[in-house]
Design an enzyme around this catalytic site. Structure first.
Site, mmCIF file in Angstrom:
data_model
loop_
_atom_site.group_PDB
_atom_site.id
_atom_site.type_symbol
_atom_site.label_atom_id
_atom_site.label_comp_id
_atom_site.label_asym_id
_atom_site.label_seq_id
_atom_site.Cartn_x
_atom_site.Cartn_y
_atom_site.Cartn_z
ATOM 1 N N TYR A 33 -5.218 82.740 8.876
ATOM 2 C CA TYR A 33 -6.006 82.992 7.642
ATOM 3 C C TYR A 33 -7.178 81.927 7.675
ATOM 4 C CZ TYR A 33 -4.973 78.005 6.679
ATOM 5 O OH TYR A 33 -4.683 76.588 7.157
ATOM 6 N N ARG A 52 -14.484 82.894 12.914
ATOM 7 C CA ARG A 52 -13.394 82.024 13.117
ATOM 8 C C ARG A 52 -12.460 82.788 12.417
ATOM 9 N NH1 ARG A 52 -12.116 76.500 10.950
ATOM 10 N NH2 ARG A 52 -11.199 77.462 8.999
ATOM 11 N N ARG A 100 12.865 93.652 10.229
ATOM 12 C CA ARG A 100 13.165 92.306 11.125
ATOM 13 C C ARG A 100 13.539 92.461 12.747
ATOM 14 N NH1 ARG A 100 15.249 87.427 12.601
ATOM 15 N NH2 ARG A 100 14.340 86.186 12.734
ATOM 16 N N HIS A 102 11.661 90.170 15.775
ATOM 17 C CA HIS A 102 10.889 89.372 16.892
ATOM 18 C C HIS A 102 10.056 89.876 17.455
ATOM 19 C CE1 HIS A 102 13.883 86.416 16.049
ATOM 20 N NE2 HIS A 102 12.888 85.909 16.058
ATOM 21 N N LYS A 147 -6.032 79.246 13.318
ATOM 22 C CA LYS A 147 -5.470 79.134 11.754
ATOM 23 C C LYS A 147 -4.379 80.155 11.644
ATOM 24 C CE LYS A 147 -8.052 77.803 7.783
ATOM 25 N NZ LYS A 147 -7.464 76.365 8.139
ATOM 26 N N GLU A 179 -6.580 65.796 15.396
ATOM 27 C CA GLU A 179 -6.842 65.718 13.722
ATOM 28 C C GLU A 179 -6.011 65.386 12.279
ATOM 29 O OE1 GLU A 179 -7.255 69.978 13.045
ATOM 30 O OE2 GLU A 179 -5.629 70.415 14.099
ATOM 31 N N LEU A 203 -8.487 72.514 15.655
ATOM 32 C CA LEU A 203 -8.089 73.444 14.901
ATOM 33 C C LEU A 203 -10.024 73.203 15.167
ATOM 34 C CD1 LEU A 203 -8.614 76.549 13.038
ATOM 35 C CD2 LEU A 203 -8.579 75.294 11.133
HETATM 36 N N1 PDD Z 1 -7.897 74.175 6.886
HETATM 37 N N2 PDD Z 1 -7.784 71.250 10.897
HETATM 38 C C1 PDD Z 1 -7.142 71.373 9.691
HETATM 39 C C2 PDD Z 1 -5.150 70.963 10.161
HETATM 40 C C3 PDD Z 1 -7.240 72.741 8.855
HETATM 41 O O1 PDD Z 1 -5.874 72.861 8.231
HETATM 42 C C4 PDD Z 1 -8.449 72.618 7.910
HETATM 43 C C5 PDD Z 1 -8.870 73.176 6.702
HETATM 44 C C6 PDD Z 1 -9.360 71.908 9.303
HETATM 45 C C7 PDD Z 1 -10.974 71.701 8.712
HETATM 46 O O2 PDD Z 1 -10.685 72.872 8.771
HETATM 47 P P1 PDD Z 1 -13.294 73.645 7.902
HETATM 48 O O3 PDD Z 1 -13.305 72.514 8.049
HETATM 49 O O4 PDD Z 1 -12.845 75.063 9.071
HETATM 50 O O5 PDD Z 1 -12.127 73.935 6.735
HETATM 51 C C8 PDD Z 1 -8.931 71.192 10.225
HETATM 52 C C9 PDD Z 1 -7.510 74.544 5.238
HETATM 53 C C10 PDD Z 1 -9.234 73.659 4.130
HETATM 54 C C11 PDD Z 1 -6.629 74.734 4.907
HETATM 55 O O6 PDD Z 1 -5.406 74.578 5.110
HETATM 56 O O7 PDD Z 1 -6.054 74.564 3.546
#
Ligand code: PDD
Length: 279
Positions: A33, A52, A100, A102, A147, A179, A203
């Site tokens: 996503y 990304r 289903r 895996h 992501k 993070e 991320l």
């Molecule tokens: N999340 N780290 C994680 C684990 C994140 O889920 C996000 C963003 C970021 C920041 O990334 P960016 O600057 O590209 O938004 C860092 C989004 C907003 C979400 O999951 O809703």
């Protein structure tokens, strides 16, 4: 104006949008996503988000059904249809629908969903005062650079933060700050901006990249290296970066004040530069 969804190439009201119960996103979290927000109706750093999305798709051997040009057209159309003052665009691609199992077949047709909802940014008063955070053990898998919609550890961390009535959970892996549960974390020590390096443990945030570029333009020393939990508590300043939080000062962690308990000068300077960058 209704909230808008886009499912497999078709626009429809969000309330009418559905996918199959056999979708692998639903059954395995087998999908990726992106979250993008608008400033003055324009999507911010759309190219970087779409790049990304491509990287996440490649990492999971997931077929990206649309080119960046097509995605851009769809996103702009969705924003226009929804006509919110500011919007949050959510894009999700899953491996598709199948009985289903895996393991998967290579010929699955990916399920593509985009939603556009109203985005209400954090208020100026929250930004001025800063937010509180807590540290939580980082129990995520070894590819946090993807992501993926597999967000269980992030969900649990956010819920713990909510129960503790703090804004964000800062994740600690083997004693090092990785993070936040929904943001990247930066700290300031002796005037240097420090944040975890890109790699499988974080991320690579779009906002992170913009903020590091702004810091370098401001001639602030920048280091991409891991910090310990003790470094975090002892930092002069700590701030979060992310699409939804922008640049947001953290003034208390685990109940202890950071610096003098107010968003610090470097945080404020970068928050201002960031805001200018969105105009
Ligand atoms: N999340 N780290 C994680 C684990 C994140 O889920 C996000 C963003 C970021 C920041 O990334 P960016 O600057 O590209 O938004 C860092 C989004 C907003 C979400 O999951 O809703």
């Amino acid at each position: 104006m209704p909230e808008i969804a886009f499912v497999n190439g078709r626009f429809l009201p969000l309330a009418d949008a559905t996918v199959s119960v056999e979708d692998r996103g639903f059954q395995f979290g087998d999908g990726i996503y992106e979250v993008i927000r608008t400033y003055d109706g324009r999507p911010f750093e759309l190219e970087a988000h779409l790049a990304r999305l491509d990287r996440s798709a490649q990492a999971l051997d997931l077929r990206q059904p649309y080119s960046r040009q097509e995605w851009t057209q769809f996103a702009l159309e969705a924003i226009q249809r929804a006509a919110f003052p500011e919007a949050k665009i959510y894009i999700q691609i899953t491996r598709g629908v199948a009985p289903r199992d895996h393991a998967y077949h290579d010929d699955l047709v990916p399920t593509v969903v985009m939603t556009v909802r109203e985005f209400r940014p954090l208020g100026a008063s929250v930004r001025a005062v800063g937010v509180e955070a807590m540290t939580i053990e980082d129990i995520r898998w070894g590819r946090c650079d993807i992501k993926s919609v597999n967000l269980l550890a992030n969900v649990l961390a956010r819920q713990q933060a909510k129960h503790a009535k703090v804004f964000e959970a800062i994740l600690i892996k083997d004693g090092q700050v990785t993070e936040g549960a929904v943001s990247n974390v930066m700290l300031v020590r002796a005037g240097t901006v420090i944040t975890a390096p890109e790699g499988p443990l974080i991320l690579s945030g779009v906002t992170r990249a913009v903020v590091l570029q702004l810091a370098r333009q401001e001639r602030l020393p920048v280091r991409e290296q891991y910090c310990s939990q003790a470094d975090l508590h002892a930092a002069a300043e700590v701030f979060l970066t992310g699409t939804t939080v922008e640049v947001l000062g953290v003034v208390r962690i685990d109940g202890k004040p950071i610096g003098d308990g107010k968003p610090g000068p470097v945080t404020q300077r970068l928050a201002t530069r960031f805001l200018e960058r969105t105009l």
